[in-house]
Design a protein around this motif. Structure first.
Motif, mmCIF file in Angstrom:
data_model
loop_
_atom_site.group_PDB
_atom_site.id
_atom_site.type_symbol
_atom_site.label_atom_id
_atom_site.label_comp_id
_atom_site.label_asym_id
_atom_site.label_seq_id
_atom_site.Cartn_x
_atom_site.Cartn_y
_atom_site.Cartn_z
ATOM 1 N N GLU A 43 0.843 -1.197 0.000
ATOM 2 C CA GLU A 43 0.000 0.000 0.000
ATOM 3 C C GLU A 43 0.881 1.251 0.000
ATOM 4 N N PHE A 44 0.475 2.231 -0.781
ATOM 5 C CA PHE A 44 1.245 3.476 -0.807
ATOM 6 C C PHE A 44 0.312 4.641 -1.074
ATOM 7 N N SER A 45 0.799 5.838 -0.739
ATOM 8 C CA SER A 45 0.016 7.055 -0.955
ATOM 9 C C SER A 45 0.655 7.890 -2.052
ATOM 10 N N ASP A 46 -0.043 8.904 -2.473
ATOM 11 C CA ASP A 46 0.407 9.723 -3.600
ATOM 12 C C ASP A 46 1.695 10.490 -3.301
ATOM 13 N N ASP A 47 2.002 10.697 -2.014
ATOM 14 C CA ASP A 47 3.201 11.470 -1.698
ATOM 15 C C ASP A 47 4.459 10.599 -1.609
ATOM 16 N N PHE A 48 4.328 9.286 -1.857
ATOM 17 C CA PHE A 48 5.500 8.414 -1.904
ATOM 18 C C PHE A 48 6.264 8.646 -3.207
ATOM 19 N N LYS A 49 7.563 8.597 -3.137
ATOM 20 C CA LYS A 49 8.362 8.516 -4.353
ATOM 21 C C LYS A 49 8.376 7.050 -4.789
ATOM 22 N N VAL A 50 8.112 6.775 -6.056
ATOM 23 C CA VAL A 50 8.107 5.405 -6.566
ATOM 24 C C VAL A 50 9.251 5.245 -7.561
ATOM 25 N N ILE A 51 10.097 4.252 -7.319
ATOM 26 C CA ILE A 51 11.236 3.989 -8.199
ATOM 27 C C ILE A 51 11.081 2.608 -8.814
ATOM 28 N N ASP A 52 11.037 2.585 -10.141
ATOM 29 C CA ASP A 52 10.941 1.330 -10.888
ATOM 30 C C ASP A 52 12.346 0.761 -11.076
ATOM 31 N N LEU A 53 12.594 -0.403 -10.490
ATOM 32 C CA LEU A 53 13.907 -1.039 -10.573
ATOM 33 C C LEU A 53 14.126 -1.770 -11.895
ATOM 34 N N LYS A 54 13.083 -1.873 -12.700
ATOM 35 C CA LYS A 54 13.190 -2.415 -14.058
ATOM 36 C C LYS A 54 13.756 -3.831 -14.090
ATOM 37 N N GLY A 55 13.407 -4.592 -13.066
ATOM 38 C CA GLY A 55 13.838 -5.986 -13.023
ATOM 39 C C GLY A 55 15.256 -6.197 -12.541
ATOM 40 N N ASN A 56 15.939 -5.141 -12.149
ATOM 41 C CA ASN A 56 17.314 -5.286 -11.674
ATOM 42 C C ASN A 56 17.354 -5.975 -10.305
ATOM 43 N N ILE A 57 18.551 -6.420 -9.942
ATOM 44 C CA ILE A 57 18.779 -7.192 -8.716
ATOM 45 C C ILE A 57 19.087 -6.251 -7.551
ATOM 46 N N VAL A 58 18.521 -6.560 -6.396
ATOM 47 C CA VAL A 58 18.809 -5.805 -5.174
ATOM 48 C C VAL A 58 19.388 -6.770 -4.140
ATOM 49 N N VAL A 59 20.577 -6.448 -3.636
ATOM 50 C CA VAL A 59 21.230 -7.297 -2.634
ATOM 51 C C VAL A 59 21.596 -6.448 -1.421
ATOM 52 N N PRO A 60 21.806 -7.084 -0.264
ATOM 53 C CA PRO A 60 22.242 -6.315 0.912
ATOM 54 C C PRO A 60 23.579 -5.626 0.648
ATOM 55 N N GLY A 61 23.754 -4.443 1.210
ATOM 56 C CA GLY A 61 25.038 -3.765 1.102
ATOM 57 C C GLY A 61 26.125 -4.558 1.800
ATOM 58 N N PHE A 62 27.350 -4.451 1.309
ATOM 59 C CA PHE A 62 28.464 -5.228 1.846
ATOM 60 C C PHE A 62 29.080 -4.524 3.058
ATOM 61 N N VAL A 63 29.494 -5.327 4.026
ATOM 62 C CA VAL A 63 30.107 -4.827 5.255
ATOM 63 C C VAL A 63 31.561 -5.296 5.276
ATOM 64 N N ASP A 64 32.499 -4.356 5.300
ATOM 65 C CA ASP A 64 33.927 -4.685 5.267
ATOM 66 C C ASP A 64 34.538 -4.363 6.625
ATOM 67 N N VAL A 65 34.906 -5.413 7.364
ATOM 68 C CA VAL A 65 35.446 -5.204 8.714
ATOM 69 C C VAL A 65 36.967 -5.101 8.737
ATOM 70 N N HIS A 66 37.593 -5.173 7.559
ATOM 71 C CA HIS A 66 39.052 -5.111 7.513
ATOM 72 C C HIS A 66 39.481 -4.350 6.256
ATOM 73 N N MET A 67 39.698 -3.053 6.429
ATOM 74 C CA MET A 67 40.040 -2.184 5.313
ATOM 75 C C MET A 67 40.859 -1.001 5.826
ATOM 76 N N HIS A 68 42.015 -0.777 5.180
ATOM 77 C CA HIS A 68 42.954 0.255 5.643
ATOM 78 C C HIS A 68 42.903 1.539 4.827
ATOM 79 N N GLY A 69 42.361 1.486 3.616
ATOM 80 C CA GLY A 69 42.345 2.690 2.792
ATOM 81 C C GLY A 69 41.919 2.415 1.375
ATOM 82 N N GLY A 70 42.197 3.394 0.513
ATOM 83 C CA GLY A 70 41.860 3.269 -0.895
ATOM 84 C C GLY A 70 41.887 4.610 -1.598
ATOM 85 N N ASN A 71 42.155 4.564 -2.898
ATOM 86 C CA ASN A 71 42.128 5.752 -3.760
ATOM 87 C C ASN A 71 43.080 6.846 -3.282
#
Length: 393
Positions: A43-71
């Motif tokens: 259920e949703f109301s008219d003030d919701f933003k609706v985003i069509d994912l177009k069949g793409n895949i959604v996965v949990p974000g990755f959690v990195d517990v061991h990272m020293h830097g980058g870029n």
């Protein structure tokens, strides 16, 4: 916080911690939490933003517990800018939250870094969420120091550790140490009682010493197979203990360099995805071109100490590349591999109540991937922190 109100994501292929939902819908509330997820129309109301994912895949974000830097940035620089730039870089490669990892250093240098991390934790960063600190060293075994500065390695000191915890404002979530050295077990017990995950790493412990350490509270291994007494049929060492002991979750750098692809497959067969914690061990030069950077030499993705070309000095891996590698090396389906990149590290960082899976009530940390598992967008607490400008996804 999503200032525009609630957002409804429709027409997506959602990988939750329990199932894969075809043509699913997910509702994210104003605070950036998942309000609902279903294979049926929400259920949703008219003030919701609706985003069509177009069949793409959604996965949990990755959690990195061991990272020293980058870029070009590193945790040990001890500045907010470094932490913030690290968070943005790794968010562009699938990481939605992370622990800032330190290295063996003088007391005053570690104090400075821990203060910076505490301040950054309080202020918040622009990309992946900073969850706290992984203190890697200085209480490790010199014989297994790897790229750590041997002059900064010292025996475990309970008072110094208490100082680190105070300075960090209780943001230390994970500590790597060698329990076999003098004072090691006492420190393990103290940290375990404080609710901090204790990891055995840079350690020359025997199998029996690891067993004793587990009895005192060790529950994790740092970059398994690397920086530890190896597996031998007459001396299982730390590597063998990690494979055999159910109490231990093992870290994995799945770059095909630190651990051979065949051994990665063996590890998944032996431990199972629920007992493997995928990490990057990424360093300052991750994401940069081959060449000389400070004390390291980078070539073809391999990072070595400049003065010791036989010693690996961290990795140039990202979590997204690690996922692709594990899928290739093991032949496992996506849903079998995802826990090692999300819910398992979330548990080790003590944030699995709000991170690590797509579930009602958890933070809306997720990735949108195409059918070839290319990263399209990264969301942290419902906010897009990486993705094409001007496009909804």
């Amino acid at each position: 916080m999503n200032a525009e109100g609630k957002t409804l994501y429709v027409n997506g292929k959602f990988y939750t911690s329990f199932e894969m939902i075809e043509n699913g819908q997910m509702l994210v509330d104003e605070t950036g939490k998942i309000e609902d997820i279903s294979h049926e129309q929400l259920e949703f109301s008219d003030d919701f933003k609706v985003i069509d994912l177009k069949g793409n895949i959604v996965v949990p974000g990755f959690v990195d517990v061991h990272m020293h830097g980058g870029n070009g940035y590193e945790v040990m620089a001890g500045t907010y800018k470094d932490i913030d730039e690290i968070s943005k870089f790794h968010a562009s490669h699938g990481t939605t939250s992370f622990l800032a990892s330190t290295a063996a250093a003088a007391n005053e240098d570690l104090i400075h870094v821990l203060k910076s991390c505490a301040s950054s934790f309080e202020k918040g960063v622009s990309g992946a969420e900073l969850l706290g600190v992984h203190l890697e060293g200085p209480f490790i075994n010199k014989r297994m120091r790897g790229a750590m500065d041997v002059k900064q390695i010292r025996l475990p000191d309970l008072e110094e550790m208490k100082q680190f915890i105070r300075t960090s404002e209780d943001t230390i979530r994970l500590v790597t140490l060698a329990p076999e050295v003098e004072g090691g077990l006492e420190l393990v017990e103290y940290l375990h009682d404080k609710g901090i995950t204790v990891s055995i790493g840079h350690s020359d412990a025997t199998y029996q010493e690891v067993l004793q350490a587990v009895q005192h509270g060790v529950r994790h291994t740092t970059h398994h197979f690397n920086g530890m007494r190896p597996l031998h049929h007459r001396d299982p060492g730390v590597a063998g203990a990690g494979l055999m002991m159910n109490e231990l979750i093992v870290e994995l750098i799945a770059d095909g360099i630190h651990v051979h692809p065949a051994v990665v497959k063996f590890l998944f067969q032996t431990k199972g995805t629920a007992n493997i914690c995928a990490i990057t061990d990424a360093v300052k030069s991750t994401g940069l071109r081959d060449g000389e950077y400070a004390d390291v030499h980078v070539k073809d993705g391999k990072i070595f100490l400049s003065d010791n070309p036989e010693t690996l000095a961290g990795s140039s891996l990202t979590m997204m590349t690690g996922l692709h590698n594990v899928l290739q090396y093991t032949g496992l389906p996506l849903e079998k591999v995802l826990p090692s990149f999300a819910i398992v590290p979330a548990r080790k960082a003590k944030v699995d109540n709000r991170k690590g899976s797509i579930e009602k009530g958890k933070d809306a940390d997720f990735l949108i991937l195409d059918d070839d598992l290319n990263l399209l967008s990264t969301f942290v607490k419902g906010k897009k922190v990486h993705g094409p400008v001007g496009l909804l996804i």
